[in-house]
Design a protein around this motif. Structure first.
Motif, mmCIF file in Angstrom:
data_model
loop_
_atom_site.group_PDB
_atom_site.id
_atom_site.type_symbol
_atom_site.label_atom_id
_atom_site.label_comp_id
_atom_site.label_asym_id
_atom_site.label_seq_id
_atom_site.Cartn_x
_atom_site.Cartn_y
_atom_site.Cartn_z
ATOM 1 N N TYR A 142 0.414 11.115 2.795
ATOM 2 C CA TYR A 142 0.019 9.868 3.456
ATOM 3 C C TYR A 142 -1.027 10.220 4.501
ATOM 4 O O TYR A 142 -0.931 11.255 5.159
ATOM 5 C CB TYR A 142 1.224 9.188 4.106
ATOM 6 N N ASP B 262 3.383 4.245 4.173
ATOM 7 C CA ASP B 262 3.257 2.961 3.502
ATOM 8 C C ASP B 262 2.287 3.078 2.339
ATOM 9 O O ASP B 262 1.412 3.940 2.341
ATOM 10 C CB ASP B 262 2.716 1.906 4.482
ATOM 11 N N PRO B 263 2.446 2.175 1.335
ATOM 12 C CA PRO B 263 1.593 2.273 0.144
ATOM 13 C C PRO B 263 0.095 2.294 0.461
ATOM 14 O O PRO B 263 -0.669 2.973 -0.221
ATOM 15 C CB PRO B 263 1.945 1.035 -0.660
ATOM 16 N N GLN B 264 -0.314 1.551 1.507
ATOM 17 C CA GLN B 264 -1.767 1.487 1.766
ATOM 18 C C GLN B 264 -2.322 2.802 2.328
ATOM 19 O O GLN B 264 -3.527 2.984 2.377
ATOM 20 C CB GLN B 264 -2.142 0.290 2.648
ATOM 21 N N TYR B 265 -1.456 3.706 2.740
ATOM 22 C CA TYR B 265 -1.925 4.996 3.260
ATOM 23 C C TYR B 265 -1.599 6.136 2.302
ATOM 24 O O TYR B 265 -1.649 7.308 2.666
ATOM 25 C CB TYR B 265 -1.298 5.271 4.638
ATOM 26 N N TYR B 266 -1.237 5.777 1.089
ATOM 27 C CA TYR B 266 -0.804 6.755 0.091
ATOM 28 C C TYR B 266 -2.014 7.479 -0.493
ATOM 29 O O TYR B 266 -2.975 6.848 -0.924
ATOM 30 C CB TYR B 266 -0.061 5.981 -0.997
#
Lengths: 358, 676
Positions: free
Chosen positions: B609, B615-619
């Motif tokens: 991350y 969180d998915p948006q920082y994956y």
């Protein structure tokens, strides 16, 4: 053999995580009391250097929180350092500083209508850095860090004029048929600007330059035609300040050089602002006096309060917390008595808040 | 006997220089100790055996030598160590891209780089950019978890959580052939042209010198796939050009292995574009970085007949950095131009003495004076005096080896304008133990505990701050327990070494730099507490399947569970810290026939991350990158020639290590080198 197994293991771990970590909306059950005509609330997350900006949306009816509705709806990212969001008519406008764009969206769906570019040349040239946006008579006025205010038609999206103002203009607001632009000069730090340009909106020319405190950045207008300009000051040599301008005469009514607060969120006679000590204070725009007690009545505190907004319909006050400026932030909703109703997770550096009607 | 002693000496010297005097000088009072268990067992090992990678050390260590660089398709120091277990390289991509290394999730600030035994210091930023080192003059790179093995060394070598030790090439010449000249050129993708020259010269029985120089030019441009802007086209990474010159010269005097002196001079000059994080829909501004470094350092090492040992090191360095940013900068000059000049004077003295043949005591004392000048507005112009004092001991009892030391760090700052941070002092201990359960010494158990203290750098403490920020030093604690096994045979398997180390680290008062909305806002805080549990597994093997053939296979695996435990109310509480994959696997295989070798290198890292919030948006998805290389040593008109080709990112994969900094696709590099 061992190594092969390990690589399979790694592969399957990666795959599993990819599957489980799809961008999903979250259902958040909050005790909200929105008025009938509000559809939801948008929070614009600036991001930082390599972390792209996002638009967080919370739908009041379905109670779903979408971390970045812009990218989920449009299949692309907002870009770098989105700075301001406003709704005018049925459209929402977002200024994206480093990407040199003004994104025009359907305010209800966040679906892109038009991406207007503000670049110093053709494709692949540097940004003029759109900062803030205001509207008047079908035109959008966009402050650009290159020292101009662009006049853009909100139907054709063509720019008819770039009005030269001071250095690194920040926020702008309309009062009495005039546009007030804060010339920060912040990029010349410490030799900052301390002026507000007044633009006559029928001629699109600067008619007056008013001296305010050093490094002005925030401009707000009350229902009496007073213009409030907050300035950062120069760290170590001058204080932050609040200047009040009478838009009828364009004379400075007062300048408070010991002002410790941030921008105003005005609801009737009450201007809410984040004070330097992390509390929320109210400035009465009729009596020009500020409260000394915290508006937050239930003991809620913030790590790094970042942006403030108010809903004139419900009397709610919204405050974002940027936390450590590099992790997800929060938005808190307070009722008119300063009691926390709910909080929601935002993206990184939640810098602007806007409410949208059904 | 002579042979055995040589081996003993070589082995023990590597293991711990402390033992050198007894065997080298063959002192009578100590001759009995040559019969000690530890020495006795070694006699069974054949001197003709291949050089076995030394992983069986009291604290975990991993080494890569000059001849291995081509096997890993390495161009920089960071490339050469990217296969190491526990290592996490932050690579910003491209040929001039900055590369920093974090070891066991403790962060780049907690890795100390020793250059010929002396710390490379950056008082301003703390991190050393490993892309600055060209591999041409480097003999060996070793990563030590905790600290180097010898207790007679500079006090600073004890001061960091992990140590990356770089040794340059030393001339080994004879009266018959008193000189050696190596000339070569590397070139390939990114418009790389990198000619280099090395001159080794024997002056007389005691004196020799070596001079290295190179010139590196590249446009650095490469294509990458941008997914975030909704376009399907490839974009080009720009402002990536590199122009670097480096010259270094070393003068050596050696009367014997116990009486040595060296003097070295380094010059580094570089002018490069700094490609910023990708900006969507517009071009970023043009940032450039200019470096000009001068280092002069010398070392003297003497071991007296009575085992008294003296090690002196001196360094003077000057490092100039100029940072510019042009194009779309809306200030009065249309550009940002910042200059920083760091000057450093450093003196270290270490003494050691064997109280008993198996018990050694050492004391080291270092003083460092660093000063930073800048044209930045309202700068503090700090000068920092750092004193390091270490008392260390090494005791071997049968199959046990114990090492322990206590370090005092004292920091005192002075500033020309404003207020200086208050002085700080701390005691940090290290305890190390190892045990060999088998008489053959094939198996080793080891464990260590180390505590370190990191004072805020000048940037953290003073940048854009009128008053020094109220920062506390960062503390790390490391606990490690491991097992190492080495097997050598006369059969097809020449050697097999395996080690596994489990560790628990924690970081207290982690200093975090926060990009706040305006530069004048204090933006550095003591926020973090990090809890790290990990496992490093290292496997190295070499086979001799047929006559004239050789094969090597190595695998390094790293597991890291590094979680933030700062505050239970944080949204990222108990989540993996940014840019830290849980699983990393590096595989390397090579086949050599006579003077020809082909090599394959594979690195796999699981997802990471980019932010504290998992969180998915920082994956950032996991990646798998392959490298292949081939090298051929032959003679052309009786001149030895080395020709090699390296392919990076063989399968042309799109991936990122640092968010916003896409890595290049497939690229090639060719080397042609002659030796006279």
């Amino acid at each position: 053999m061992k190594s092969i197994q390990l690589s399979y293991l790694l592969g399957s771990i990666a795959l599993l995580t990819a599957i489980t970590s799809c961008h999903k909306d979250k259902i958040v059950n909050n005790q909200t009391t929105p008025t009938a005509q509000r559809a939801g609330i948008y929070i614009l997350d600036q991001g930082y250097s390599s972390q792209l900006s996002a638009l967080t949306y919370y739908d009041y009816t379905t109670k779903t929180l979408t971390p970045d509705i812009f990218s989920s709806v449009n299949g692309r990212s907002l870009g770098n350092t989105a700075n301001d969001v406003e709704i005018y008519g049925s459209k929402m406008y977002i200024t994206v500083d480093k990407s040199g764009t003004v994104e025009v969206l359907n305010a209800k769906t966040a679906k892109s209508i038009k991406q207007v570019k503000f670049l110093n040349g053709d494709k692949d040239s540097t940004s003029k850095e759109p900062r803030s946006i205001a509207f008047y008579n079908g035109n959008a006025y966009i402050s650009l860090y290159n020292g101009t205010v662009a006049v853009m038609d909100t139907i054709t999206y063509t720019v008819s004029k770039y009005i030269p103002v001071g250095n690194d203009p920040e926020q702008l607001a309309v009062a009495n048929g005039k546009l007030y632009v804060a010339n920060s000069g912040g990029l010349n730090y410490p030799a900052v600007d301390s002026t507000v340009s007044v633009i006559n909106l029928s001629t699109s020319t600067v008619t007056k330059t008013i001296t305010v405190g050093p490094d002005p950045y925030a401009v707000s207008v009350d229902s009496y035609g007073n213009v409030y300009v907050a300035a950062y000051g120069v760290y170590g040599s001058s204080n932050a300040s609040l200047t009040i301008i009478n838009s009828g005469t364009d004379a400075v009514t007062s300048r408070n050089n010991s002002y410790t607060g941030g921008p105003f969120a005005i609801n009737g006679n009450n201007a809410f602002y984040i004070d330097g000590d992390g509390t929320i204070k109210i400035f009465n725009v009729k009596t020009f006096t500020a409260t000394t007690t915290n508006f937050i009545s239930d003991g809620t505190t913030f790590v790094a309060p970042f942006a403030i907004a108010t809903d004139p319909l419900s009397g709610e006050v919204f405050v974002t917390d940027a936390k450590n400026y590099s992790s997800n932030g929060l938005i808190y909703a307070f009722d008119k008595t300063g009691k926390k109703e709910y909080s929601l997770t935002t993206g990184i550096n939640p810098g602007s808040i806007i409410l949208v009607n059904k | 006997m002579q042979k055995t002693l040589q081996y003993d000496y070589r082995h023990l010297w590597r293991k711990s220089r402390c033992y050198v005097p007894f065997f080298v000088l063959g002192l009578m009072p100590y001759h009995v100790f040559a019969q000690l268990d530890t020495v006795k067992k070694l006699k069974e090992v054949k001197v003709s055996s291949p050089v076995v990678p030394q992983i069986q050390t009291v604290t975990p260590s991993q080494t890569v030598t000059n001849s291995d660089f081509v096997k890993y398709s390495a161009f920089t120091v960071a490339d050469a160590i990217r296969n190491f277990a526990g290592v996490n390289i932050q690579d910003y991509g491209g040929i001039g891209g900055m590369q920093t290394v974090s070891v066991r999730s403790l962060g780049a600030d907690n890795v100390e780089v020793l250059y010929n035994g002396v710390q490379m210091n950056d008082a301003q930023n703390g991190e050393i950019d490993l892309s600055k080192f060209n591999l041409i003059n480097i003999q060996q790179i070793t990563l030590f978890n905790a600290q180097p093995l010898d207790i007679c060394q500079t006090a600073r070598a004890f001061a960091a959580a992990n140590v990356l030790s770089i040794q340059t090439i030393q001339p080994k010449l004879s009266f018959e052939k008193p000189f050696k000249i190596v000339a070569g050129v590397k070139g390939g993708s990114f418009g790389l042209v990198n000619p280099y020259l090395q001159w080794q010269q024997r002056i007389n029985k005691y004196w020799s010198f070596i001079i290295n120089g190179y010139d590196e030019n590249a446009n650095g441009q490469y294509k990458y796939k941008e997914n975030a802007d909704g376009s399907d086209t490839l974009a080009t990474r720009k402002n990536t050009d590199v122009h670097t010159q480096q010259i270094d010269a070393e003068l050596y005097w050696a009367k014997s292995d116990s009486d040595k002196f060296n003097l070295q001079f380094n010059f580094y000059n570089s002018n490069r574009g700094l490609p910023s994080a990708v900006v969507l829909y517009a071009a970023p501004s043009t940032q450039r970085l200019y470096n000009r470094d001068y280092i002069i350092q010398s070392g003297y090492h003497h071991i007296a007949k009575n085992s008294f040992e003296l090690l002196l090191n001196t360094k003077l360095s000057q490092s100039f950095v100029r940072y510019t940013d042009t194009g779309g900068i809306y200030n009065a000059t249309g550009m940002i131009n910042e200059n920083y000049m760091q000057r450093e004077a450093y003196q270290s003295a270490a003494i050691a003495y064997h109280i008993l043949p198996n018990w050694k005591l050492s004391y080291s004392s270092d003083a460092d004076l660093s000063n930073l000048q800048s044209n930045a507005y309202n700068y503090a112009f700090p000068t920092r005096l750092s004193l390091f004092n270490v008392l260390a001991t090494n005791l071997s009892l049968g199959r046990w080896l114990f090492q322990g030391n206590i370090l005092n760090t004292y920091i005192d700052d002075r500033v020309k304008s404003g207020t200086a941070a208050s002085s700080k002092s701390a005691y940090t201990p290290t305890v190390i133990a190892s045990y060999h359960p088998l008489t053959t010494k094939e198996l080793e158990f080891r464990a260590f505990y180390k505590s370190t203290f990191r004072n805020p750098t000048f940037s953290e403490q003073y940048y854009y701050a009128i008053a020094p920020r109220p920062l506390k030093p960062e503390y790390t604690s490391q606990y490690d327990a491991g097992i190492a096994y080495t097997k050598t045979t006369d059969g097809v398997l020449e050697y097999l070494t395996v080690s596994a180390d489990a560790y628990y680290n924690n970081v207290k008062n982690k200093i975090i730099y926060i990009p706040a909305r305006s530069p004048e806002t204090p933006s550095v805080v003591n926020l973090g507490k990090v809890d790290i549990r990990g496992l490093d597994v290292v496997l190295k093997s070499q086979f001799k399947p047929f006559y004239n053939w050789k094969a090597t296979l190595s695998a390094n695996y790293t597991y890291q569970n590094a979680i933030d435990i700062t505050d239970p109310t944080d949204s990222y509480y108990l989540e993996q810290i940014p840019y830290t994959p849980k699983n990393t696997l590096a595989l390397n295989a090579g086949i050599m026939y006579k003077q020809f070798g082909v090599y394959y290198n594979q690195i796999l890292a699981s997802h990471r991350y980019s932010e504290s919030d998992n969180d998915p948006q920082y994956y950032l998805p996991g990646y798998s990158v392959s490298y292949a290389s081939a090298a051929y040593n032959f003679k052309l008109n009786s001149i030895p020639v080395l020709a090699s080709v390296e392919v990076n990112n063989l399968y042309n994969k799109n991936y990122v290590i640092v968010n916003g900094f896409p890595m290049p696709g497939r690229s090639f590099r060719f080397t042609f080198q002659i030796t006279i």
